[in-house]
Design a protein around this motif. Structure first.
Motif, PDB file in Angstrom:
ATOM      1  N   THR A 113     -25.108  -7.909  -2.707  1.00  0.00           N
ATOM      2  CA  THR A 113     -25.420  -9.532  -2.234  1.00  0.00           C
ATOM      3  C   THR A 113     -23.694  -9.771  -1.778  1.00  0.00           C
ATOM      4  O   THR A 113     -23.065  -9.516  -2.370  1.00  0.00           O
ATOM      5  CB  THR A 113     -25.907 -10.262  -3.136  1.00  0.00           C
ATOM      6  N   ILE A 114     -23.895 -10.843  -0.616  1.00  0.00           N
ATOM      7  CA  ILE A 114     -22.786 -11.013  -0.253  1.00  0.00           C
ATOM      8  C   ILE A 114     -22.774 -12.516   0.070  1.00  0.00           C
ATOM      9  O   ILE A 114     -24.022 -13.305   0.551  1.00  0.00           O
ATOM     10  CB  ILE A 114     -22.420 -10.572   1.191  1.00  0.00           C
ATOM     11  N   ARG A 147     -15.956  -4.264  -1.230  1.00  0.00           N
ATOM     12  CA  ARG A 147     -14.487  -4.276  -0.875  1.00  0.00           C
ATOM     13  C   ARG A 147     -13.869  -4.934   0.091  1.00  0.00           C
ATOM     14  O   ARG A 147     -12.583  -5.150  -0.037  1.00  0.00           O
ATOM     15  CB  ARG A 147     -13.899  -2.852  -1.048  1.00  0.00           C
ATOM     16  N   GLN A 148     -14.442  -5.356   1.048  1.00  0.00           N
ATOM     17  CA  GLN A 148     -14.107  -6.054   2.171  1.00  0.00           C
ATOM     18  C   GLN A 148     -13.389  -7.401   1.790  1.00  0.00           C
ATOM     19  O   GLN A 148     -14.141  -8.522   1.046  1.00  0.00           O
ATOM     20  CB  GLN A 148     -15.145  -6.500   3.008  1.00  0.00           C
ATOM     21  N   GLY A 169     -18.634  -9.838  -1.942  1.00  0.00           N
ATOM     22  CA  GLY A 169     -19.920  -8.894  -2.107  1.00  0.00           C
ATOM     23  C   GLY A 169     -19.816  -8.478  -3.824  1.00  0.00           C
ATOM     24  O   GLY A 169     -18.840  -8.308  -4.479  1.00  0.00           O
ATOM     25  N   ARG A 170     -21.109  -8.118  -4.205  1.00  0.00           N
ATOM     26  CA  ARG A 170     -21.151  -7.216  -5.416  1.00  0.00           C
ATOM     27  C   ARG A 170     -22.453  -6.279  -5.152  1.00  0.00           C
ATOM     28  O   ARG A 170     -23.247  -6.871  -4.755  1.00  0.00           O
ATOM     29  CB  ARG A 170     -21.258  -8.352  -6.594  1.00  0.00           C
ATOM     30  N   ALA A 221     -30.840 -10.518  -8.378  1.00  0.00           N
ATOM     31  CA  ALA A 221     -30.025 -10.343  -6.916  1.00  0.00           C
ATOM     32  C   ALA A 221     -29.248 -11.576  -7.053  1.00  0.00           C
ATOM     33  O   ALA A 221     -28.201 -11.503  -6.370  1.00  0.00           O
ATOM     34  CB  ALA A 221     -30.691 -10.137  -5.814  1.00  0.00           C
ATOM     35  N   THR A 222     -29.265 -12.692  -7.885  1.00  0.00           N
ATOM     36  CA  THR A 222     -28.776 -13.895  -7.840  1.00  0.00           C
ATOM     37  C   THR A 222     -27.315 -13.811  -8.279  1.00  0.00           C
ATOM     38  O   THR A 222     -27.112 -13.163  -9.271  1.00  0.00           O
ATOM     39  CB  THR A 222     -29.349 -15.106  -8.596  1.00  0.00           C
ATOM     40  N   PRO A 223     -26.597 -14.145  -7.252  1.00  0.00           N
ATOM     41  CA  PRO A 223     -24.979 -13.911  -7.482  1.00  0.00           C
ATOM     42  C   PRO A 223     -24.737 -15.151  -8.771  1.00  0.00           C
ATOM     43  O   PRO A 223     -24.949 -15.968  -8.708  1.00  0.00           O
ATOM     44  CB  PRO A 223     -24.206 -14.314  -6.340  1.00  0.00           C
ATOM     45  N   PRO A 224     -23.845 -14.494  -9.623  1.00  0.00           N
ATOM     46  CA  PRO A 224     -23.231 -15.298 -10.627  1.00  0.00           C
ATOM     47  C   PRO A 224     -22.662 -16.723  -9.993  1.00  0.00           C
ATOM     48  O   PRO A 224     -22.095 -16.774  -9.050  1.00  0.00           O
ATOM     49  CB  PRO A 224     -21.966 -14.877 -11.195  1.00  0.00           C
ATOM     50  N   GLY A 225     -23.288 -17.879 -10.616  1.00  0.00           N
ATOM     51  CA  GLY A 225     -23.073 -19.329 -10.308  1.00  0.00           C
ATOM     52  C   GLY A 225     -23.872 -19.962  -9.170  1.00  0.00           C
ATOM     53  O   GLY A 225     -23.614 -20.764  -8.787  1.00  0.00           O
TER      54      GLY A 225
END
Length: 187
Positions: free
Chosen positions: A45-46, A164-165, A170-171, A179-183
Protein backbone atom coordinates in the motif's frame (compact mmCIF):
# COMPACT_ATOMS: atom_id res chain seq x y z
CA UNK A 1 -19.26 3.21 -28.55
CA UNK A 2 -16.03 1.22 -28.28
CA UNK A 3 -13.61 4.05 -29.14
CA UNK A 4 -13.23 7.68 -28.16
CA UNK A 5 -11.11 10.49 -29.60
CA UNK A 6 -8.93 12.82 -27.56
CA UNK A 7 -5.69 14.68 -28.22
CA UNK A 8 -5.87 13.78 -31.90
CA UNK A 9 -5.82 10.03 -31.22
CA UNK A 10 -8.43 7.32 -30.92
CA UNK A 11 -8.55 5.25 -27.72
CA UNK A 12 -10.28 1.95 -27.04
CA UNK A 13 -12.92 1.94 -24.29
CA UNK A 14 -12.67 -0.98 -21.89
CA UNK A 15 -15.46 -3.45 -21.28
CA UNK A 16 -16.41 -5.68 -18.37
CA UNK A 17 -14.45 -8.45 -20.14
CA UNK A 18 -11.26 -6.34 -19.97
CA UNK A 19 -11.51 -6.08 -16.17
CA UNK A 20 -13.06 -9.49 -15.45
CA UNK A 21 -9.71 -10.77 -14.17
CA UNK A 22 -9.90 -8.09 -11.47
CA UNK A 23 -13.57 -8.37 -10.57
CA UNK A 24 -13.49 -12.17 -10.35
CA UNK A 25 -10.45 -12.11 -8.05
CA UNK A 26 -11.27 -9.36 -5.58
CA UNK A 27 -13.06 -9.65 -2.26
CA UNK A 28 -15.25 -7.43 -0.08
CA UNK A 29 -13.09 -7.11 3.03
CA UNK A 30 -10.10 -5.10 4.34
CA UNK A 31 -7.35 -7.24 2.86
CA UNK A 32 -5.27 -6.31 -0.17
CA UNK A 33 -7.58 -8.48 -2.29
CA UNK A 34 -10.34 -5.91 -1.85
CA UNK A 35 -8.46 -3.95 -4.54
CA UNK A 36 -5.95 -6.38 -6.10
CA UNK A 37 -6.67 -9.99 -7.11
CA UNK A 38 -4.36 -12.64 -5.58
CA UNK A 39 -2.39 -13.28 -8.78
CA UNK A 40 0.80 -11.34 -8.08
CA UNK A 41 4.13 -12.13 -6.48
CA UNK A 42 4.02 -9.16 -4.05
CA UNK A 43 1.69 -6.44 -2.72
CA UNK A 44 1.96 -3.06 -1.00
CA UNK A 45 0.00 0.00 0.00
CA UNK A 46 1.16 3.53 -0.78
CA UNK A 47 -0.30 6.37 1.30
CA UNK A 48 -1.38 9.37 -0.76
CA UNK A 49 -0.19 12.84 0.31
CA UNK A 50 -2.14 14.49 3.15
CA UNK A 51 -3.99 17.57 1.98
CA UNK A 52 -4.87 17.84 -1.71
CA UNK A 53 -2.02 19.51 -3.56
CA UNK A 54 0.58 18.89 -0.84
CA UNK A 55 3.21 16.81 -2.57
CA UNK A 56 0.66 15.29 -4.94
CA UNK A 57 2.61 16.12 -8.11
CA UNK A 58 5.83 14.56 -6.79
CA UNK A 59 3.89 11.53 -5.57
CA UNK A 60 2.16 11.07 -8.94
CA UNK A 61 5.43 11.43 -10.87
CA UNK A 62 7.18 8.90 -8.61
CA UNK A 63 4.35 6.40 -9.11
CA UNK A 64 4.33 6.86 -12.90
CA UNK A 65 8.12 6.68 -13.07
CA UNK A 66 8.26 3.33 -11.29
CA UNK A 67 5.39 1.88 -13.31
CA UNK A 68 6.86 3.18 -16.57
CA UNK A 69 10.16 1.39 -15.89
CA UNK A 70 8.24 -1.86 -15.50
CA UNK A 71 5.86 -1.60 -18.46
CA UNK A 72 7.66 0.27 -21.20
CA UNK A 73 6.41 0.00 -24.77
CA UNK A 74 2.97 -1.40 -24.10
CA UNK A 75 -0.46 0.13 -23.63
CA UNK A 76 -1.89 0.72 -20.18
CA UNK A 77 -5.49 0.46 -19.09
CA UNK A 78 -6.56 3.57 -17.18
CA UNK A 79 -9.67 3.48 -15.01
CA UNK A 80 -11.50 6.51 -13.67
CA UNK A 81 -14.04 5.93 -10.90
CA UNK A 82 -17.33 7.76 -11.27
CA UNK A 83 -17.71 9.24 -7.78
CA UNK A 84 -19.84 12.13 -8.94
CA UNK A 85 -17.10 14.51 -7.78
CA UNK A 86 -13.94 13.45 -9.64
CA UNK A 87 -13.11 13.99 -13.30
CA UNK A 88 -13.77 10.72 -15.16
CA UNK A 89 -12.23 12.15 -18.37
CA UNK A 90 -14.83 10.62 -20.72
CA UNK A 91 -18.23 11.06 -19.05
CA UNK A 92 -20.29 9.94 -22.05
CA UNK A 93 -18.78 6.49 -22.67
CA UNK A 94 -19.98 3.12 -21.36
CA UNK A 95 -18.67 2.22 -17.93
CA UNK A 96 -17.63 -1.07 -16.36
CA UNK A 97 -18.76 -2.19 -12.91
CA UNK A 98 -16.09 -3.23 -10.42
CA UNK A 99 -15.50 -3.87 -6.75
CA UNK A 100 -18.57 -2.95 -4.67
CA UNK A 101 -20.72 -2.07 -7.68
CA UNK A 102 -18.73 1.07 -8.55
CA UNK A 103 -18.72 2.39 -12.11
CA UNK A 104 -15.47 3.14 -13.94
CA UNK A 105 -14.54 4.56 -17.31
CA UNK A 106 -11.70 2.32 -18.54
CA UNK A 107 -9.58 3.39 -21.51
CA UNK A 108 -6.58 1.76 -23.19
CA UNK A 109 -3.90 4.47 -23.38
CA UNK A 110 -0.54 4.92 -21.64
CA UNK A 111 1.53 6.65 -18.97
CA UNK A 112 1.48 10.04 -20.68
CA UNK A 113 -2.32 10.03 -20.68
CA UNK A 114 -2.34 8.83 -17.06
CA UNK A 115 -0.34 11.94 -16.17
CA UNK A 116 -2.31 14.45 -18.19
CA UNK A 117 -5.93 13.48 -18.86
CA UNK A 118 -7.46 14.18 -15.49
CA UNK A 119 -8.04 17.73 -14.37
CA UNK A 120 -5.30 18.58 -11.84
CA UNK A 121 -8.00 20.08 -9.64
CA UNK A 122 -9.46 16.65 -8.84
CA UNK A 123 -9.88 16.91 -5.10
CA UNK A 124 -9.73 13.28 -4.05
CA UNK A 125 -7.04 11.66 -6.17
CA UNK A 126 -4.83 14.14 -7.97
CA UNK A 127 -4.32 13.51 -11.68
CA UNK A 128 -3.68 9.77 -11.64
CA UNK A 129 -6.41 7.35 -12.65
CA UNK A 130 -8.00 5.30 -9.88
CA UNK A 131 -6.96 2.12 -11.68
CA UNK A 132 -3.95 1.33 -13.88
CA UNK A 133 -2.52 -1.85 -15.35
CA UNK A 134 -0.45 -2.66 -18.45
CA UNK A 135 -1.63 -4.76 -21.34
CA UNK A 136 0.32 -7.78 -20.07
CA UNK A 137 -1.32 -7.45 -16.59
CA UNK A 138 2.07 -7.72 -14.89
CA UNK A 139 1.01 -5.22 -12.21
CA UNK A 140 -2.12 -3.47 -10.98
CA UNK A 141 -2.49 -0.18 -9.13
CA UNK A 142 -5.86 0.61 -7.58
CA UNK A 143 -7.05 3.47 -5.40
CA UNK A 144 -10.46 2.65 -4.01
CA UNK A 145 -12.96 5.46 -3.64
CA UNK A 146 -13.05 5.70 0.12
CA UNK A 147 -9.36 5.02 0.87
CA UNK A 148 -6.54 7.54 1.23
CA UNK A 149 -3.99 5.00 0.06
CA UNK A 150 -3.27 3.10 -3.12
CA UNK A 151 -2.88 -0.66 -3.42
CA UNK A 152 -0.38 -2.28 -5.76
CA UNK A 153 0.29 -5.84 -6.83
CA UNK A 154 3.06 -6.97 -9.13
CA UNK A 155 6.53 -8.48 -9.35
CA UNK A 156 8.45 -8.43 -6.05
CA UNK A 157 11.13 -6.16 -7.52
CA UNK A 158 8.57 -3.51 -8.53
CA UNK A 159 6.74 -3.63 -5.22
CA UNK A 160 10.06 -3.34 -3.36
CA UNK A 161 10.88 -0.21 -5.39
CA UNK A 162 7.59 1.33 -4.27
CA UNK A 163 8.29 0.50 -0.64
CA UNK A 164 11.82 1.98 -0.82
CA UNK A 165 11.06 5.01 -3.01
CA UNK A 166 11.86 8.23 -1.13
CA UNK A 167 8.76 10.37 -0.83
CA UNK A 168 6.34 7.46 -1.12
CA UNK A 169 4.94 6.08 2.10
CA UNK A 170 4.86 2.45 1.05
CA UNK A 171 4.66 -0.72 3.07
CA UNK A 172 4.55 -4.35 1.99
CA UNK A 173 1.33 -6.26 2.56
CA UNK A 174 0.77 -10.02 2.41
CA UNK A 175 -2.36 -11.83 1.35
CA UNK A 176 -4.84 -12.13 4.21
CA UNK A 177 -3.41 -9.11 6.05
CA UNK A 178 -5.50 -6.00 6.68
CA UNK A 179 -4.29 -3.60 3.98
CA UNK A 180 -5.20 -0.50 5.99
CA UNK A 181 -1.97 1.46 6.63
CA UNK A 182 -1.22 2.22 10.30
CA UNK A 183 -2.99 5.36 11.43
CA UNK A 184 -5.59 5.20 8.64
CA UNK A 185 -9.17 4.01 8.65
CA UNK A 186 -10.94 1.80 6.13
CA UNK A 187 -14.60 2.54 5.46
Amino acid sequence: MDRVTRDGSTWRIGTNADVAWITSGTTHDWTITSAIPPVFEAYATIVRPGEPGEGQDAHDQAVLGLLGEQAANQPWWLGYLDTGADDIVFPDVPKVTMYAGWHYVVVEAGPQQAATWRDPGSFFTGVLPNLMFPGDRSWLVSTLWDDDWTCIGGPAELVEKFVRQPGLQGRPVVLGQDATPPGHQAF
